[in-house]
Enzyme design. Sequence first.
Site, PDB file in Angstrom:
ATOM      1  CG  ASP A 201       9.018 -37.958  16.791  1.00 20.17           C
ATOM      2  OD1 ASP A 201       9.423 -37.886  16.690  1.00 20.17           O
ATOM      3  OD2 ASP A 201       7.061 -38.629  17.062  1.00 20.17           O
ATOM      4  CD  GLU A 264      11.247 -38.936  13.057  1.00 25.84           C
ATOM      5  OE1 GLU A 264      11.804 -40.151  12.590  1.00 25.84           O
ATOM      6  OE2 GLU A 264       9.969 -38.557  13.613  1.00 25.84           O
TER       7      GLU A 264
END
Length: 523
Positions: A201, A264
Amino acid sequence: MLDVAWWRRGVVYQIYPRSFQDSDGDGIGDLEGVRRRLDHLVALGVDAVWLSPIFPSPMADFGYDVADYCGVDAIFGSIDDFDRLLDDAHGRGLKVILDFVPNHSSEAHPWFVESRRDRSDPRRDWYIWRDAAPGGGPPNNWISNFGGPAWTFDETTGQYYLHSFLREQPDLNWRNPELRAAMADVLRFWLDRGVDGFRIDVLWLLIKDEELRDNPENPDYAQGDPDIGRLLQTYSSDREEVFDVIRELRATVDDYDDRVLIGEIYLPVDRLVAYYGPDLSGVHLPFNFQLIFADWHARAIERRIAEYEAALPPGGWPNWVLGNHDQKRVATRLGGPQARVAAMLLLTLRGTPTLYYGDEIGLADVPVPHDLAQDPWEKNEPGHGRDPARTPMPWDATTNGGFTAGAPWLPMNDVGALNVAAAARDPRSILALHRALLALRRGSPALSLGAYEGVKAQGDVLAYRRRHGEEELLVALNLGDEGAELALPIAATALLSTHMDREGAEQPGVLKLRPNEGVVLRL
Ligand code: NOJ
Ligand code: MG
């Protein structure tokens, strides 16, 4: 097939676990539900499943606020359910990728509970604490990605803590070596259980400016854009020191065979490719979101593909993403007919594709009235919410689409009109198209591994060749809603059309494309 890493030749499928399949009637999808639906993924023909976070969490940001990195939230089941899912997935040849959320934890994580207790607590430095600015107020001007200040004052110890997202999601301090060691243990915990990799993330946010300098104003900010857009993220993101952290994460994962790290990263291409790391010591796949943001015009996309291909470091493997749980769905962005063309593009480009659950049946965003909003971003900044792209998967035409025996946590689409079972019966559905594309890709070294070469085309036509050894294919996509033509170098055979009705047909010197039609041809 050829001996290359699975994550190069494979296709990744993202599941938002709350919305895939509920097995216990609470209206929320769970791991046992995912396990029961593995047949769908096998029939579809994907290779790996990425699960958005399944860890214990107060769910302030639906699992992206982790309270225990080494467990499973009761909403999703138990660690035994996870092991069963992993076993069953592996038994069917599917890899499983977890969502690692290292930038921030939940405020309920014991680390933060300890950190906020006392300025001298051993965990104090695991988070980012600062005194008020000299004149009072937050230490700097940074803004939360969900709107409002990125700092919250904590009465107990009289300091502010940083949160790039919700105040319930305090940022961890990746400059602290103990925190780094603890996170390496987290990765090992899951790697030892057998997971095949991690999607990481907000990887580019992990390290902040050492001095926490103010971010500059963004001259391009437009009224109505999210609050975060007021400032350039100069000092709060993409700092050079992040590459040391990534090298360490990669080294941990490299102690195990055949695992993958996917980052990401929302950055322009020239910065994005830096995340392959010096000598490819970074993540294997820095997520490439360009197809989500590109103007949907043949020349614009052609240019983006060429720029990306040219920017890749030697040995860096490309990847493409068409949708995820943070973006409007492709069927909503482009409309149904172009969503089929986009599927053909995604699955015939060079590089690992990531598919978002529901897109394979052409699911569109489901309007969610503001008073039913679940997403905290929607509550903070109405209109920016992500709920519409996170609605439950409609499996059949029964009540709640067979997703749950209870009340679904978000409204659903008209399940009578669109569901997996009906799409599976229709030989020309977008689901059938996805299955055919995935089968074609799997059987074709040119598509899964071959070189990419742009082909000059006019107007709305985007064309390219894929080649491996003797196998040479041509992909021609009509991005417009009028008929178009492409001159062919030699006669060619259609292997697959988005309309699914000209397979095997010999194409003479000129290929005639119907509106919104894409074709894969063998040269
Ligand atoms: C990116 C995730 O994809 C998004 O859903 C989440 O809200 C933020 N990171 C914060 O973790
Ligand atoms: Mg459930």
